[in-house]
Design a protein around this motif. Structure first.
Motif, PDB file in Angstrom:
ATOM      1  N   THR A 110       0.835  -1.211   0.000  1.00 32.74           N
ATOM      2  CA  THR A 110       0.000   0.000   0.000  1.00 32.74           C
ATOM      3  C   THR A 110       0.867   1.258   0.000  1.00 32.74           C
ATOM      4  O   THR A 110       0.410   2.336   0.370  1.00 32.74           O
ATOM      5  CB  THR A 110      -0.933   0.016   1.225  1.00 32.74           C
ATOM      6  OG1 THR A 110      -0.136  -0.025   2.423  1.00 32.74           O
ATOM      7  CG2 THR A 110      -1.880  -1.166   1.204  1.00 32.74           C
ATOM      8  N   SER A 118       3.052   4.540  -1.194  1.00 34.48           N
ATOM      9  CA  SER A 118       2.665   5.613  -2.108  1.00 34.48           C
ATOM     10  C   SER A 118       3.670   6.747  -2.053  1.00 34.48           C
ATOM     11  O   SER A 118       4.392   6.921  -1.069  1.00 34.48           O
ATOM     12  CB  SER A 118       1.270   6.151  -1.764  1.00 34.48           C
ATOM     13  OG  SER A 118       1.289   6.812  -0.507  1.00 34.48           O
ATOM     14  N   TYR A 172       8.565   3.804 -13.131  1.00 34.20           N
ATOM     15  CA  TYR A 172       8.089   3.152 -11.919  1.00 34.20           C
ATOM     16  C   TYR A 172       7.967   1.647 -12.121  1.00 34.20           C
ATOM     17  O   TYR A 172       7.789   1.155 -13.229  1.00 34.20           O
ATOM     18  CB  TYR A 172       6.722   3.729 -11.521  1.00 34.20           C
ATOM     19  CG  TYR A 172       6.760   5.222 -11.321  1.00 34.20           C
ATOM     20  CD1 TYR A 172       6.981   5.764 -10.063  1.00 34.20           C
ATOM     21  CD2 TYR A 172       6.615   6.092 -12.400  1.00 34.20           C
ATOM     22  CE1 TYR A 172       7.041   7.132  -9.875  1.00 34.20           C
ATOM     23  CE2 TYR A 172       6.680   7.468 -12.221  1.00 34.20           C
ATOM     24  CZ  TYR A 172       6.894   7.979 -10.960  1.00 34.20           C
ATOM     25  OH  TYR A 172       6.967   9.332 -10.786  1.00 34.20           O
ATOM     26  N   THR A 194       4.183  -3.501  -7.798  1.00 35.00           N
ATOM     27  CA  THR A 194       2.794  -3.862  -8.081  1.00 35.00           C
ATOM     28  C   THR A 194       1.890  -2.647  -8.219  1.00 35.00           C
ATOM     29  O   THR A 194       0.823  -2.731  -8.828  1.00 35.00           O
ATOM     30  CB  THR A 194       2.247  -4.766  -6.960  1.00 35.00           C
ATOM     31  OG1 THR A 194       2.381  -4.091  -5.700  1.00 35.00           O
ATOM     32  CG2 THR A 194       3.017  -6.081  -6.906  1.00 35.00           C
ATOM     33  N   LYS A 195       2.291  -1.509  -7.671  1.00 32.64           N
ATOM     34  CA  LYS A 195       1.475  -0.297  -7.743  1.00 32.64           C
ATOM     35  C   LYS A 195       1.943   0.645  -8.848  1.00 32.64           C
ATOM     36  O   LYS A 195       1.140   1.231  -9.569  1.00 32.64           O
ATOM     37  CB  LYS A 195       1.504   0.433  -6.395  1.00 32.64           C
ATOM     38  CG  LYS A 195       0.819  -0.320  -5.270  1.00 32.64           C
ATOM     39  CD  LYS A 195      -0.679  -0.396  -5.495  1.00 32.64           C
ATOM     40  CE  LYS A 195      -1.380  -1.037  -4.315  1.00 32.64           C
ATOM     41  NZ  LYS A 195      -2.843  -1.125  -4.514  1.00 32.64           N
ATOM     42  N   SER A 247       3.050   3.761 -11.017  1.00 27.23           N
ATOM     43  CA  SER A 247       2.643   5.171 -11.026  1.00 27.23           C
ATOM     44  C   SER A 247       1.221   5.387 -10.523  1.00 27.23           C
ATOM     45  O   SER A 247       0.828   6.530 -10.266  1.00 27.23           O
ATOM     46  CB  SER A 247       2.782   5.741 -12.441  1.00 27.23           C
ATOM     47  OG  SER A 247       1.958   5.030 -13.352  1.00 27.23           O
ATOM     48  N   ASP A 248       0.438   4.321 -10.363  1.00 30.95           N
ATOM     49  CA  ASP A 248      -0.929   4.477  -9.846  1.00 30.95           C
ATOM     50  C   ASP A 248      -0.939   5.014  -8.419  1.00 30.95           C
ATOM     51  O   ASP A 248      -1.961   5.542  -7.964  1.00 30.95           O
ATOM     52  CB  ASP A 248      -1.676   3.141  -9.879  1.00 30.95           C
ATOM     53  CG  ASP A 248      -2.002   2.698 -11.292  1.00 30.95           C
ATOM     54  OD1 ASP A 248      -1.976   3.557 -12.195  1.00 30.95           O
ATOM     55  OD2 ASP A 248      -2.262   1.496 -11.498  1.00 30.95           O
ATOM     56  N   SER A 249       0.172   4.859  -7.705  1.00 31.85           N
ATOM     57  CA  SER A 249       0.234   5.322  -6.321  1.00 31.85           C
ATOM     58  C   SER A 249       1.090   6.572  -6.173  1.00 31.85           C
ATOM     59  O   SER A 249       1.700   6.799  -5.134  1.00 31.85           O
ATOM     60  CB  SER A 249       0.776   4.205  -5.417  1.00 31.85           C
ATOM     61  OG  SER A 249      -0.180   3.187  -5.254  1.00 31.85           O
ATOM     62  N   TYR A 254       0.948  10.631  -6.166  1.00 31.68           N
ATOM     63  CA  TYR A 254       0.034  11.766  -6.025  1.00 31.68           C
ATOM     64  C   TYR A 254       0.877  13.037  -5.927  1.00 31.68           C
ATOM     65  O   TYR A 254       1.466  13.328  -4.887  1.00 31.68           O
ATOM     66  CB  TYR A 254      -0.834  11.611  -4.779  1.00 31.68           C
ATOM     67  CG  TYR A 254      -1.638  10.327  -4.756  1.00 31.68           C
ATOM     68  CD1 TYR A 254      -2.886  10.250  -5.356  1.00 31.68           C
ATOM     69  CD2 TYR A 254      -1.125   9.182  -4.141  1.00 31.68           C
ATOM     70  CE1 TYR A 254      -3.619   9.071  -5.339  1.00 31.68           C
ATOM     71  CE2 TYR A 254      -1.848   7.998  -4.120  1.00 31.68           C
ATOM     72  CZ  TYR A 254      -3.092   7.947  -4.724  1.00 31.68           C
ATOM     73  OH  TYR A 254      -3.806   6.782  -4.707  1.00 31.68           O
ATOM     74  N   TYR A 310       3.153  12.451 -12.704  1.00 31.83           N
ATOM     75  CA  TYR A 310       4.230  11.496 -12.433  1.00 31.83           C
ATOM     76  C   TYR A 310       5.197  11.323 -13.604  1.00 31.83           C
ATOM     77  O   TYR A 310       6.175  10.588 -13.498  1.00 31.83           O
ATOM     78  CB  TYR A 310       3.648  10.124 -12.078  1.00 31.83           C
ATOM     79  CG  TYR A 310       2.827   9.492 -13.186  1.00 31.83           C
ATOM     80  CD1 TYR A 310       3.436   8.783 -14.213  1.00 31.83           C
ATOM     81  CD2 TYR A 310       1.445   9.612 -13.210  1.00 31.83           C
ATOM     82  CE1 TYR A 310       2.692   8.213 -15.235  1.00 31.83           C
ATOM     83  CE2 TYR A 310       0.685   9.051 -14.219  1.00 31.83           C
ATOM     84  CZ  TYR A 310       1.317   8.352 -15.233  1.00 31.83           C
ATOM     85  OH  TYR A 310       0.582   7.800 -16.249  1.00 31.83           O
ATOM     86  N   SER A 311       4.954  11.992 -14.729  1.00 31.93           N
ATOM     87  CA  SER A 311       5.709  11.690 -15.951  1.00 31.93           C
ATOM     88  C   SER A 311       6.873  12.635 -16.217  1.00 31.93           C
ATOM     89  O   SER A 311       7.557  12.499 -17.233  1.00 31.93           O
ATOM     90  CB  SER A 311       4.763  11.710 -17.157  1.00 31.93           C
ATOM     91  OG  SER A 311       4.149  12.984 -17.291  1.00 31.93           O
TER      92      SER A 311
END
Length: 506
Positions: A242, A244, A268, A271-272, A274-276, A278, A283-284
């Motif tokens: 979890t 981030s 990145y 398992t997470k 760039s989805d995690s 913020y 993020y790019s």
């Protein structure tokens, strides 16, 4: 005969019509060509106006950089002058930095508008050429890129991950990752690890000893913000479990959850991924500081403010420190407990313990051919310190570099770092061994930093390789540390750069 004349008359009419058509076509062609020429000229002048506007913007950025350099300790773009030009400040309206200034076949004007943050500003540049105008607006931010303006600064390991583990970081993280391949992890966060932008969760023993977290206006709210950024020059950022980078914004509380900026070149993993992430800028974005930042080494040559040159920074420290080389004194420093009672001084630099858990430090202390160890006496679990000073630990005679072990609470007796600040440096390794300890300071372990257990740190960790273990340690950046470093700390010079956060033509 009449028929012949009629044929000649018809031919004449046809010729006249043909000439008329050619004349009209030629006139139309000339008109179109003239229009194309005017359009091309207008487009060229518009392009020139744009380049002139860019020149005005670049001149303004240069002036803003010079203004920062003129007062690196307390820079401000809202003090009424920019690079010696009296102007502003104004957070509501644009005001003039440069009035109409001739350049080539045109001219530019530059105006500014302040924000509530004294190191953020809007810059608007208008270029004009032969009646054509173009305007560029940029949002400009000043960044202190010094290593101590972070919670964690990591350099170049021998390969593999530079920072790993289940760690909670409040503040900026800057990783160079020199020597890492694009498929190597520079940062690999697991479990519930996070990089955050506020003091939520800070232990009470810290909150009563450090300045309040800075605030900013975000989403129309006044919220805590450390102006935290993540920068990774080389290597992947791994996010699993979890973990981030930043957190989703939650309206209505007193915290800024998202990071201000993220700059990661190689992307990145985990398992997470760039989805995690913020961040206010997504993020790019790739690493934005080029080669302007290097990892500071104790082996780097150094010239002091008076012009004296030293082969290495470590040699400079030794020449200006209280050097402890007596075997009996070295034995004491390698086993400091709350009950230790000693005082070593040369009149300028001092380290002393009062036998009741209180350390006094000032200036620079150089531990020659020895190590440093802080641990608990029976029934005791806390050191407090007063003063501002740094300790360089060279390492014992059988080692190639020093070792520092901190196995106890290490707290400032008053406000950290403005009143008291302890710095520890070694070319070797610093290890925090015990669980549930709280330590305050500036820590530099050139080779490696290990935080084995549930240790809370207020300050900054600087090392080539940082192992944060799996027991959820925490690091809280203290924004005032970089301007209140103890004497002798490596790379203490404040280094500001101007960055264009957003850019648009209006």
């Amino acid at each position: 005969m009449n028929f012949k004349y009629r044929k000649k008359g018809l031919a004449l009419v046809i010729i006249l019509i043909f000439i008329l058509v050619l004349t009209i076509a030629a006139a139309s062609f000339m008109l179109i060509s003239s229009s194309d020429i005017r359009m091309t000229r207008s487009q060229n002048n518009s392009t020139k106006a744009f380049y002139i506007a860019e020149a005005g913007l670049n001149r303004a950025l240069y002036a803003l950089q010079k203004d920062l350099n003129s007062n690196p300790t307390n820079p401000s773009w809202a003090d009424g002058t920019i690079d010696g030009i009296v102007c502003g400040p104004d957070t509501s309206n644009f005001y003039t930095l440069y009035a109409s200034t001739a350049l080539g076949n045109g001219d530019y004007t530059v105006t500014l508008k302040n924000t509530a943050n004294t190191t953020e500003i809007y810059v608007r540049a208008t270029g004009t050429c032969s009646g054509n105008s173009r305007t560029i607006e940029a949002f400009v931010t000043a960044y202190n890129i010094g290593v101590w303006n972070n919670a964690i600064f990591a350099g170049a390991g021998t390969g593999g991950t530079l920072i790993n583990g289940d760690v909670e970081v409040a503040g900026s993280v800057h990783i160079l990752g020199n020597g890492l391949a694009s498929t190597d992890f520079a940062l690999n966060l697991s479990g519930g690890a996070s990089i955050t932008n506020n003091y939520d969760g800070m232990p009470a023993v810290f909150t009563t000893r450090v300045p309040a977290c800075p605030t900013t206006t975000f989403g129309g709210e006044s919220v805590q913000s450390l102006s935290a950024n993540l920068r990774v020059k080389n290597g992947l950022v791994g996010l699993g479990g979890t973990s981030s980078v930043g957190e989703a914004n939650v309206a209505g509380n007193s915290y800024k959850e998202t990071l201000d900026h993220v700059y990661v070149t190689d992307g990145y993993g985990g398992t997470k991924g760039s989805d995690s992430v913020y961040s206010d800028n997504g993020y790019s974005n790739t690493y934005d500081l080029g080669d302007s930042v290097e990892f500071p080494s104790l082996s780097d040559p150094y010239t002091d403010g008076g012009g004296t040159s030293y082969a290495t920074y470590q040699a400079y420290l030794k020449a200006n420190a209280l050097v402890i080389s007596d075997p009996a004194q070295l034995a004491v420093l390698n086993n400091i407990k709350q009950t230790s009672n000693f005082s070593y001084t040369d009149g300028t630099n001092t380290i002393a313990m009062d036998g009741d858990g209180h350390l006094t430090i000032s200036g620079i202390v150089y531990v020659q051919e020895g190590d440093l160890d802080f641990s608990d006496a029976p029934g005791r679990n806390t050191f407090t310190y007063t003063g501002k000073g740094s300790i360089l630990v060279e390492g014992d005679a059988t080692a190639t570099d020093g070792e520092v072990n901190i196995d106890t609470n290490m707290l400032s007796s008053n406000t950290f770092p403005t009143s008291s600040a302890l710095g520890i440096m070694t070319p070797g390794q610093i290890t925090f061994n015990e669980a549930n300890i709280n330590c305050m300071g500036a820590f530099y372990g050139e080779t490696k930093m290990i935080v084995k257990k549930q240790t809370n740190i207020a300050g900054t960790l600087v090392s080539n390789l940082i192992d944060m273990g799996s027991n959820v340690p925490s690091v809280f950046q203290i924004p005032t540390l970089h301007t209140n470093l103890p004497s002798g700390m490596i790379n203490s010079t404040t280094n500001w750069v101007v960055s264009t956060s957003t850019w648009q033509e209006i």
